[in-house]
Design a protein around this motif. Structure first.
Motif, PDB file in Angstrom:
ATOM      1  N   THR A 157       0.758  -1.352  -0.017  1.00 49.45           N
ATOM      2  CA  THR A 157       0.033  -0.081  -0.068  1.00 49.45           C
ATOM      3  C   THR A 157       0.866   1.508   0.019  1.00 49.45           C
TER       4      THR A 157
ATOM      5  N   GLU B 274       2.715   2.176  -3.445  1.00 42.42           N
ATOM      6  CA  GLU B 274       1.603   2.555  -4.419  1.00 42.42           C
ATOM      7  C   GLU B 274       0.628   3.647  -4.270  1.00 42.42           C
ATOM      8  N   ARG B 275       0.813   3.972  -2.964  1.00 40.56           N
ATOM      9  CA  ARG B 275       0.902   5.803  -2.331  1.00 40.56           C
ATOM     10  C   ARG B 275       1.777   6.675  -3.094  1.00 40.56           C
TER      11      ARG B 275
ATOM     12  N   GLY C 229       2.386   5.184  -7.508  1.00 45.34           N
ATOM     13  CA  GLY C 229       2.292   4.970  -8.065  1.00 45.34           C
ATOM     14  C   GLY C 229       1.690   3.770  -8.732  1.00 45.34           C
ATOM     15  N   THR C 230       0.789   3.910  -9.787  1.00 45.67           N
ATOM     16  CA  THR C 230       0.325   1.910  -9.858  1.00 45.67           C
ATOM     17  C   THR C 230       1.596   1.045 -10.167  1.00 45.67           C
ATOM     18  N   LEU C 231       0.722  -0.371  -9.526  1.00 48.43           N
ATOM     19  CA  LEU C 231       1.878  -1.132 -10.380  1.00 48.43           C
ATOM     20  C   LEU C 231       2.209  -1.473 -11.477  1.00 48.43           C
ATOM     21  N   GLY C 232       0.654  -1.799 -11.302  1.00 49.09           N
ATOM     22  CA  GLY C 232       0.192  -2.576 -13.150  1.00 49.09           C
ATOM     23  C   GLY C 232       1.031  -4.629 -12.827  1.00 49.09           C
TER      24      GLY C 232
ATOM     25  N   SER D 199       1.754  -8.592  -8.785  1.00 51.73           N
ATOM     26  CA  SER D 199       0.650  -7.319  -8.420  1.00 51.73           C
ATOM     27  C   SER D 199      -0.100  -7.301 -10.020  1.00 51.73           C
TER      28      SER D 199
ATOM     29  N   ALA E 270      -2.531  -5.482 -13.489  1.00 48.05           N
ATOM     30  CA  ALA E 270      -3.238  -4.140 -13.355  1.00 48.05           C
ATOM     31  C   ALA E 270      -4.616  -3.859 -13.731  1.00 48.05           C
ATOM     32  N   HIS E 271      -5.643  -5.261 -13.176  1.00 45.14           N
ATOM     33  CA  HIS E 271      -6.713  -5.082 -12.879  1.00 45.14           C
ATOM     34  C   HIS E 271      -7.460  -5.272 -11.626  1.00 45.14           C
ATOM     35  N   GLY E 272      -5.758  -5.576 -11.243  1.00 41.71           N
ATOM     36  CA  GLY E 272      -6.430  -6.417  -9.003  1.00 41.71           C
ATOM     37  C   GLY E 272      -6.837  -7.586  -9.030  1.00 41.71           C
TER      38      GLY E 272
ATOM     39  N   THR F  19      -3.853 -10.213  -7.825  1.00 44.73           N
ATOM     40  CA  THR F  19      -2.642  -9.333  -6.766  1.00 44.73           C
ATOM     41  C   THR F  19      -2.186  -9.821  -4.956  1.00 44.73           C
TER      42      THR F  19
END
Length: 346
Positions: free
Chosen positions: A149, A152-153, A156-159, A180, A182-184, A187
């Motif tokens: 968390t 990512e914060r 940015g988005t990990l993909g 991880s 891109a669609h979660g 993960t």
């Protein structure tokens, strides 16, 4: 709105990260961090105190409880009392919750990060102890979840990524692979997290102290290593060695004062000397990372990045060796020992 509070109880320090204004926190820069030594001072007629400093000289002091959650063997204190590891951890959490809530209206919304290697039973034991300690509404998350968390914060988005979480604390090393996408949809932790007690800050402190004492060995004379004065002096010296090791994460040299019976001198320690003392151990930890990747049926080339957490991961040589081995970005907070608590708060 009540503050958001993230907590991590480690073998050396208990860390809490709280948002500064009580609003919904979205960025690590909005967090204020409290760090207290994982040492409890317990009195029968006073509230427990967490940290090194206490104004209660008659209190019973207890430490080394963070890794004893779920242990059926209790921890015996100097006054003959016995406490369970989970009750002591819950007490430490309660103490730092109230410190973080000081001056605020209402208790914070609390998230506690626990070691990723814990089985569900151990997590449940701590949850029950927290409720008994008055921290009934706490949410428990794994340190891996908290760290990811934070990542990512802040990044940015990990993909689509495979992240190695390298958590080097005071008494152990935890290695977790986190997948991880891109669609979660896929993960989470990949394979089985690994914990080894062959690595940690305490090992480095011991190596540093041996080196320092080796520099004054010829001056020892007839020192009795078991005399109370000598034992107390060696305890103080170990504390100074720990401080010097930590200072060398940012400084290039440190001076360690030695005050033993009949000996009063200083020893200068430069970063390269410390690195020589711990390089072999750290290289073995990198080998363990590689073995963990292979045990999950993957290759080192599958790794996207490494995240460093834990207080001892601040040593620059850690990032250097992992980067050379895996040839991927190595990411760390300014204070890696605070990462899990910040991620829990986020």
């Amino acid at each position: 709105m009540a503050a958001a509070l993230g907590i991590g109880v480690g073998s050396v320090n208990t860390v809490a990260a709280v948002d500064t204004d009580g609003a919904s926190v979205t960025d690590a820069a909005d967090l204020t961090v409290l760090s207290r030594a994982s040492v409890l001072h317990l009195s029968p007629d006073r509230a427990p105190v967490l940290g090194d400093d206490t104004s209660e000289p008659d209190a019973v002091t207890v430490s080394d409880f963070a890794n004893r959650v779920g242990d059926p063997v209790g921890i015996l204190t100097d006054d003959g009392s016995t406490y369970s590891g989970e009750d002591l951890v819950a007490t430490a959490v309660s103490c730092i919750v109230h410190q973080a809530a000081s001056g605020r209206h209402g208790l914070p919304t609390t998230v506690v990060a626990h070691p990723t290697v814990w089985p569900p039973y151990t997590v449940g034991v701590l949850a029950d102890a927290l409720e008994q300690a008055g921290v009934a509404d706490a949410t428990l998350v794994s340190e891996a979840q908290a760290v990811m968390t934070w990542l990512e914060r802040t990044r940015g988005t990990l993909g689509d990524a495979l992240t190695v979480i390298y958590d080097l604390g005071g008494t152990s090393l935890d290695i977790t692979l986190f997948r991880s996408d891109a669609h979660g949809t896929e993960t989470g932790v990949l394979g089985k997290p690994v914990r080894s007690e062959d690595f940690g800050g305490a090992h480095f402190d011991h190596a540093t102290m041996q080196y320092v004492l080796g520099n004054v060995a010829e001056e020892f004379g007839d020192i009795d290593p078991f005399a109370p004065d000598t034992v107390a002096a060696l305890t103080r010296l170990r504390t100074r060695c720990t401080a010097a090791k930590e200072a060398l994460s940012s400084d290039t040299e440190a001076t360690i004062g030695i005050e033993l019976p009949g000996i009063s001198t200083d020893v200068r320690l430069v970063r390269s000397e410390l690195e020589d003392l711990i390089r072999e151990s750290l290289q073995e930890s990198v080998t363990l990372v590689r073995e963990s990747i292979h045990a999950a049926g993957l290759e080192s080339s599958d790794v996207t990045q490494v995240v460093l957490t834990g207080g001892s991961a601040a040593i620059p040589l850690v990032a250097e060796l992992l980067s050379a081995e895996l040839r991927v970005p190595v990411v760390a907070a300014e204070r890696p020992g605070h990462t899990a608590a910040m991620g829990a708060a986020l």
